[in-house]
Design a protein around this motif. Structure first.
Motif, PDB file in Angstrom:
ATOM      1  N   PRO A 174      -7.370  33.308  29.668  1.00 54.37           N
ATOM      2  CA  PRO A 174      -7.833  34.530  29.005  1.00 54.37           C
ATOM      3  C   PRO A 174      -8.410  35.554  29.973  1.00 54.37           C
ATOM      4  O   PRO A 174      -8.679  35.233  31.134  1.00 54.37           O
ATOM      5  N   GLY A 175      -8.618  36.765  29.454  1.00 50.92           N
ATOM      6  CA  GLY A 175      -9.180  37.847  30.270  1.00 50.92           C
ATOM      7  C   GLY A 175     -10.696  37.864  30.240  1.00 50.92           C
ATOM      8  O   GLY A 175     -11.339  36.822  30.131  1.00 50.92           O
ATOM      9  N   LYS A 176     -11.256  39.048  30.261  1.00 51.72           N
ATOM     10  CA  LYS A 176     -12.712  39.220  30.404  1.00 51.72           C
ATOM     11  C   LYS A 176     -13.503  38.821  29.173  1.00 51.72           C
ATOM     12  O   LYS A 176     -14.548  38.206  29.263  1.00 51.72           O
ATOM     13  N   GLU A 177     -12.998  39.229  27.996  1.00 52.13           N
ATOM     14  CA  GLU A 177     -13.822  39.070  26.801  1.00 52.13           C
ATOM     15  C   GLU A 177     -13.189  38.133  25.781  1.00 52.13           C
ATOM     16  O   GLU A 177     -12.019  38.266  25.461  1.00 52.13           O
ATOM     17  N   LEU A 178     -13.972  37.167  25.303  1.00 51.24           N
ATOM     18  CA  LEU A 178     -13.475  36.272  24.258  1.00 51.24           C
ATOM     19  C   LEU A 178     -14.335  36.411  23.010  1.00 51.24           C
ATOM     20  O   LEU A 178     -15.547  36.609  23.106  1.00 51.24           O
TER      21      LEU A 178
ATOM     22  N   MET B 179     -17.916  26.020  29.493  1.00 54.10           N
ATOM     23  CA  MET B 179     -16.679  25.731  28.789  1.00 54.10           C
ATOM     24  C   MET B 179     -16.876  24.436  28.001  1.00 54.10           C
ATOM     25  O   MET B 179     -17.306  23.424  28.566  1.00 54.10           O
ATOM     26  N   GLY B 180     -16.606  24.475  26.700  1.00 56.47           N
ATOM     27  CA  GLY B 180     -16.767  23.296  25.856  1.00 56.47           C
ATOM     28  C   GLY B 180     -18.139  23.180  25.246  1.00 56.47           C
ATOM     29  O   GLY B 180     -18.413  22.236  24.514  1.00 56.47           O
ATOM     30  N   GLN B 181     -19.020  24.145  25.541  1.00 61.91           N
ATOM     31  CA  GLN B 181     -20.363  24.095  24.965  1.00 61.91           C
ATOM     32  C   GLN B 181     -20.335  24.540  23.510  1.00 61.91           C
ATOM     33  O   GLN B 181     -19.674  25.506  23.157  1.00 61.91           O
ATOM     34  N   LYS B 182     -21.105  23.803  22.675  1.00 57.32           N
ATOM     35  CA  LYS B 182     -21.175  24.180  21.260  1.00 57.32           C
ATOM     36  C   LYS B 182     -21.992  25.451  21.137  1.00 57.32           C
ATOM     37  O   LYS B 182     -23.147  25.494  21.545  1.00 57.32           O
ATOM     38  N   ILE B 183     -21.391  26.516  20.614  1.00 51.89           N
ATOM     39  CA  ILE B 183     -22.106  27.787  20.495  1.00 51.89           C
ATOM     40  C   ILE B 183     -22.475  28.112  19.056  1.00 51.89           C
ATOM     41  O   ILE B 183     -23.251  29.019  18.801  1.00 51.89           O
TER      42      ILE B 183
ATOM     43  N   SER C  12     -17.372  27.177  22.958  1.00 50.88           N
ATOM     44  CA  SER C  12     -16.839  28.215  23.838  1.00 50.88           C
ATOM     45  C   SER C  12     -15.665  27.637  24.615  1.00 50.88           C
ATOM     46  O   SER C  12     -15.720  26.502  25.095  1.00 50.88           O
ATOM     47  N   SER C  13     -14.596  28.413  24.729  1.00 49.99           N
ATOM     48  CA  SER C  13     -13.431  27.901  25.449  1.00 49.99           C
ATOM     49  C   SER C  13     -13.481  28.251  26.926  1.00 49.99           C
ATOM     50  O   SER C  13     -12.647  27.811  27.703  1.00 49.99           O
TER      51      SER C  13
ATOM     52  N   GLY D 289     -14.765  33.499  34.591  1.00 47.43           N
ATOM     53  CA  GLY D 289     -13.581  33.055  35.336  1.00 47.43           C
ATOM     54  C   GLY D 289     -13.764  31.760  36.100  1.00 47.43           C
ATOM     55  O   GLY D 289     -12.885  31.349  36.846  1.00 47.43           O
ATOM     56  N   LEU D 290     -14.926  31.093  35.917  1.00 48.28           N
ATOM     57  CA  LEU D 290     -15.183  29.859  36.683  1.00 48.28           C
ATOM     58  C   LEU D 290     -14.715  28.608  35.937  1.00 48.28           C
ATOM     59  O   LEU D 290     -14.490  27.575  36.537  1.00 48.28           O
ATOM     60  N   TYR D 291     -14.622  28.714  34.636  1.00 53.32           N
ATOM     61  CA  TYR D 291     -14.226  27.580  33.781  1.00 53.32           C
ATOM     62  C   TYR D 291     -15.067  26.340  34.065  1.00 53.32           C
ATOM     63  O   TYR D 291     -14.565  25.239  34.216  1.00 53.32           O
ATOM     64  N   GLU D 292     -16.347  26.566  34.175  1.00 55.46           N
ATOM     65  CA  GLU D 292     -17.293  25.488  34.442  1.00 55.46           C
ATOM     66  C   GLU D 292     -17.529  24.719  33.147  1.00 55.46           C
ATOM     67  O   GLU D 292     -18.006  25.284  32.161  1.00 55.46           O
ATOM     68  N   ALA D 293     -17.178  23.437  33.164  1.00 56.37           N
ATOM     69  CA  ALA D 293     -17.172  22.696  31.906  1.00 56.37           C
ATOM     70  C   ALA D 293     -18.452  21.914  31.684  1.00 56.37           C
ATOM     71  O   ALA D 293     -19.149  21.543  32.634  1.00 56.37           O
ATOM     72  N   VAL D 294     -18.761  21.653  30.429  1.00 53.66           N
ATOM     73  CA  VAL D 294     -19.862  20.779  30.056  1.00 53.66           C
ATOM     74  C   VAL D 294     -19.480  19.365  30.488  1.00 53.66           C
ATOM     75  O   VAL D 294     -18.324  18.963  30.368  1.00 53.66           O
ATOM     76  N   GLU D 295     -20.475  18.637  30.978  1.00 51.28           N
ATOM     77  CA  GLU D 295     -20.147  17.264  31.386  1.00 51.28           C
ATOM     78  C   GLU D 295     -20.157  16.346  30.177  1.00 51.28           C
ATOM     79  O   GLU D 295     -21.054  16.419  29.343  1.00 51.28           O
ATOM     80  N   VAL D 296     -19.139  15.518  30.066  1.00 52.94           N
ATOM     81  CA  VAL D 296     -19.116  14.555  28.954  1.00 52.94           C
ATOM     82  C   VAL D 296     -18.891  13.154  29.503  1.00 52.94           C
ATOM     83  O   VAL D 296     -18.229  12.966  30.527  1.00 52.94           O
ATOM     84  N   GLU D 297     -19.487  12.192  28.780  1.00 48.80           N
ATOM     85  CA  GLU D 297     -19.217  10.801  29.152  1.00 48.80           C
ATOM     86  C   GLU D 297     -17.804  10.462  28.720  1.00 48.80           C
ATOM     87  O   GLU D 297     -17.418  10.761  27.600  1.00 48.80           O
ATOM     88  N   PRO D 298     -17.030   9.864  29.582  1.00 47.89           N
ATOM     89  CA  PRO D 298     -15.663   9.532  29.176  1.00 47.89           C
ATOM     90  C   PRO D 298     -15.656   8.466  28.072  1.00 47.89           C
ATOM     91  O   PRO D 298     -16.586   7.667  27.964  1.00 47.89           O
TER      92      PRO D 298
END
Lengths: 440, 312
Positions: free
Chosen positions: A29-33, A57-61, A74-75, A103-112
């Motif tokens: 995606p671009g700048k704004e979601l 990324m993946g955080q419940k908003i 959030s995607s 633009g970093l796509y920094e994801a939430v850490e999850v336990e596998p």
């Protein structure tokens, strides 16, 4: 093997050839979601973030707090710009969380997930599906965890994966089956863990023979999974038609699929269930078909939820010429749009753009009582009569003639030789009846 | 500019006009055979009848300041059917009168296309039959005035069934040739313009009635003559199946056909007239609303007993 079907229905031009052979392509995606707080049936989700917050990324908003509602994640990673009403593809204004993508796509850490499918407990699966905000991705957007929790749990003997994809032009489910067959089958196995008595049916229309063959090969030896071949006919993928085709059981408007021992999930939903349970990933992406004769390069995209439609069109090479008709969803039940400044939601299946609107010049003429509308109606109604009652405002007679059984599939308007707006007038009356019932 | 409308956003190509065109095509074999059989006068009646119907419709709509709908071709179908129901000797003036009655009195005064409660062409035929019985039953074949085969049968005589099937007999312009009518009917069935329900129920019921109450017992030649004669085939496939004046429900179509078969039998065998198709059809047209009411379908998955009656 015999081909399963229902009574009625129509055969519109399917137009799938344009996009069916293009592999799924991830679209960054671009700048704004824009994350709509209402991407599902039921109460809107309640935002958990405020302007200026950083989200991952993946955080419940936003959280679905009502019984029928769903979480929203959030995607992308970035900053919350605002929470304000935005236009949806269906033409309404709904509150939305606007996130600026860093633009970093920094994801939430999850336990596998450490357990295998066979070790999962029903409660655990439901909790993970609920947490991941999975909703029906075929169009209606009914929260999946609610569907997976029927009152008559012990009576469920059939899980149907709706892979009919009966709407013309749509090819996202087809591509999903071809490219993520294992995830689909494993997703079904996850659902089957909840219902030990049930058999899983993957139901595919016979215009996708390669998908059927592939599924049959991969499910060989699976005792609890059957691949069903459906006749290619619209609305084969409608819930009531599909349940009838697969089980020969009939449900009406006051019943749930569970009343017939069935639970129906769309292909994309099943894959999202797999992602939610086995990878602990929330629902933040989906496949969207971008097609139509106005689109330069029709495609199937893996899209981040919240991406504006304008970016989908750009990614598909833009428009060849300015489209007269833009539709979110399929041509039979989708919504016509006047603006593409709307975001992809969890239940966006496609964006169609046509250079010529075939229905814009339609002029209604007198009903000649040919009865075609009744022949194609999958609900065995008399649409012409219902339409007359609707236009006359005869609410009681409309209900007495089973007007509330209508599924708004559009077959009657499609077939009417007098070009009458049957579905449209019936839909309007149904809304009035529902509003009247809510008042009481 | 993008257009916004409520779904569905696509539609089938079949329109009222293409359906009417299909009916016209299906009537051509019978029309052409009629002209071959009865000569130039038959052609004259066809032309006059079609033009009068279209003209009457256009004139009425123009005078009433309504949109002119002759492009839907329904008036052409009515005109053609009226012509096929006339003897070739019919005076042109009376043909025009019949057309005016069909279009203005039966069709337009009741609201135009889709609103007439009787088949306009048959109503015109019956109107002329009552008012001008002499002209309407003056059947000349090969220059000789003759009785119709059914009249001969009624009087106890015998007829040639093969010539009735081919159509080389006296009668109205379009009703004599069973083979030409069946070719047209097959076209309508293949194009799915009509369903087989009404004609089949009608013909089967009438056949059973003939064998039981026809007065000649189990006489197949007699049965064949009764089926081929009196415009039964033209009526069963082209007039009883008229959308506007037949039931839309599937079971209703069968009930309608059965009633037609019984009425035609009563009119032919117990009544005074040798023929009865026209009267049977226009009478049954009047029963359509009640047939539809009694055969209204139950919605998919709804158990009838539980059906709710208005929630108020």
């Amino acid at each position: 093997m015999s081909v399963l079907t229902f009574k009625g229905g129509v055969h519109p031009f399917d137009g799938k050839a344009m996009s069916k052979d293009t592999p799924i392509e991830e679209l960054k995606p671009g700048k704004e979601l824009v994350f709509m707080l209402s991407q599902h049936i039921g109460a809107p989700a309640v935002p958990l973030v405020a302007k200026g917050d950083r989200v991952l990324m993946g955080q419940k908003i936003a959280e679905g707090q009502a019984f029928i509602s769903a979480n929203i994640h959030s995607s992308v990673s970035g900053t919350v710009k605002s929470i304000e009403p935005r236009l949806t593809a269906t033409g309404m204004k709904v509150n939305a969380v606007i996130v600026e993508n860093d633009g970093l796509y920094e994801a939430v850490e999850v336990e596998p997930q450490t357990k295998k499918i066979e070790e999962l407990e029903a409660a655990e699966i439901r909790a993970l599906v609920k947490e991941a905000g999975v909703v029906g991705m075929g169009g209606a957007g009914f929260p999946t965890h609610v569907k997976l929790t029927p009152k008559n749990e012990g009576d469920i003997d059939t899980i149907i994966v709706n892979a009919a994809e009966c709407e013309p032009y749509l090819t996202s489910d087809y591509r999903r089956i071809l490219e993520e067959t294992d995830k689909l089958i494993d997703g079904l196995k996850v659902v089957l863990r909840i219902f030990p008595k049930a058999t899983g049916h993957i139901a595919v229309e016979d215009n996708k023979p390669d998908a059927i063959r592939l599924l049959q090969e991969k499910t060989k030896g699976e005792e609890r999974i059957v691949v069903d071949t459906l006749k290619t006919k619209y609305p084969q993928g409608g819930e009531r038609c599909l349940i009838y085709a697969v089980t020969k059981r009939k449900i009406n408007s006051s019943m749930l699929p569970a009343d017939a021992g069935c639970i129906v999930h769309n292909v994309d939903t099943i894959v999202s269930i797999y992602n939610a349970v086995m990878e602990k990933k929330p629902l933040t992406k989906r496949i969207v078909t971008v097609t139509g004769d106005a689109v330069k390069n029709p495609r199937n995209f893996l899209v981040y939820v919240g991406t504006p439609y304008t970016e989908l069109v750009e990614a598909a090479g833009g428009f060849i010429s300015e489209p007269e008709k833009m539709i979110s969803g399929g041509p039979m039940m989708g919504f016509a749009m006047y603006s593409l400044n709307v975001p992809v939601t969890k239940n966006t299946s496609s964006l169609l753009a046509f250079t010529y609107d075939t229905v814009k010049d339609k002029v209604e003429s007198a009903c000649i009582r040919c009865g075609r509308c009744g022949e194609v109606c999958p609900e065995n109604l008399l649409p012409a009569k219902l339409s007359t009652l609707a236009r006359r405002g005869a609410m009681d007679a409309f209900v007495a003639n089973y007007g509330m059984e209508c599924v708004e599939c559009g077959c009657c308007s499609y077939i009417c030789p007098a070009q009458r707006q049957l579905t449209q007038s019936i839909k309007a009356m149904r809304k009035m009846v529902m509003a009247e019932r809510r008042k009481k | 500019m993008a257009y916004v409308s409520s779904s569905p956003h696509v539609s089938d190509k079949t329109t009222t006009r293409t359906i009417m065109l299909d009916v016209i095509i299906a009537l051509l074999p019978a029309t052409i055979f009629g002209i071959y059989n009865f000569g130039w006068r038959a052609a004259l009646i066809v032309v006059v009848s079609v033009l009068s119907c279209v003209g009457a419709e256009a004139a009425y709509e123009f005078l009433m300041k309504k949109p002119i709908t002759i492009a839907d071709l329904s008036a052409v179908v009515t005109g053609l059917l009226i012509a096929l129901n006339m003897p070739s000797t019919m005076p042109v003036g009376l043909v025009i009168l019949g057309c005016l009655f069909a279009i203005i009195v039966v069709k337009q005064l009741f609201g135009g296309l889709g609103q007439n409660f009787m088949n306009p062409a048959l109503a015109a035929r019956c109107f002329l039959l009552i008012s001008f019985a002499g002209h309407m039953t003056n059947f000349v074949y090969d220059g000789v005035s003759s009785a119709t085969p059914l009249a001969v049968l009624k009087a106890g005589g015998d007829v040639n069934v093969l010539s009735m099937f081919i159509g080389t007999i006296g009668g109205t312009i379009g009703e004599t040739s069973v083979i030409a009518i069946l070719i047209g009917a097959a076209y309508l069935l293949i194009r799915k313009v009509i369903s087989i329900r009404i004609p089949l129920a009608y013909i089967a019921t009438f056949a059973v009635y003939t064998l039981l109450f026809g007065g000649r017992g189990f006489d197949l030649t007699y049965l064949a003559a009764e089926l081929c004669g009196g415009g039964l085939m033209l009526g069963a496939f082209f007039m009883a199946t008229d959308y506007v004046t037949s039931p839309v429900t599937k079971n209703g179509k069968i009930v309608f056909g059965i009633i037609l078969g019984i009425l035609t039998g009563i009119f032919r065998f117990q009544g005074n007239s040798a023929e009865g198709v026209s009267y049977a059809i226009i009478f049954s047209n009047l029963l359509v609303p009640i047939i539809e009411k009694l055969t209204a379908p139950t919605a998919f998955g709804v158990v009838k007993k539980k059906a709710k009656k208005g929630d108020k």
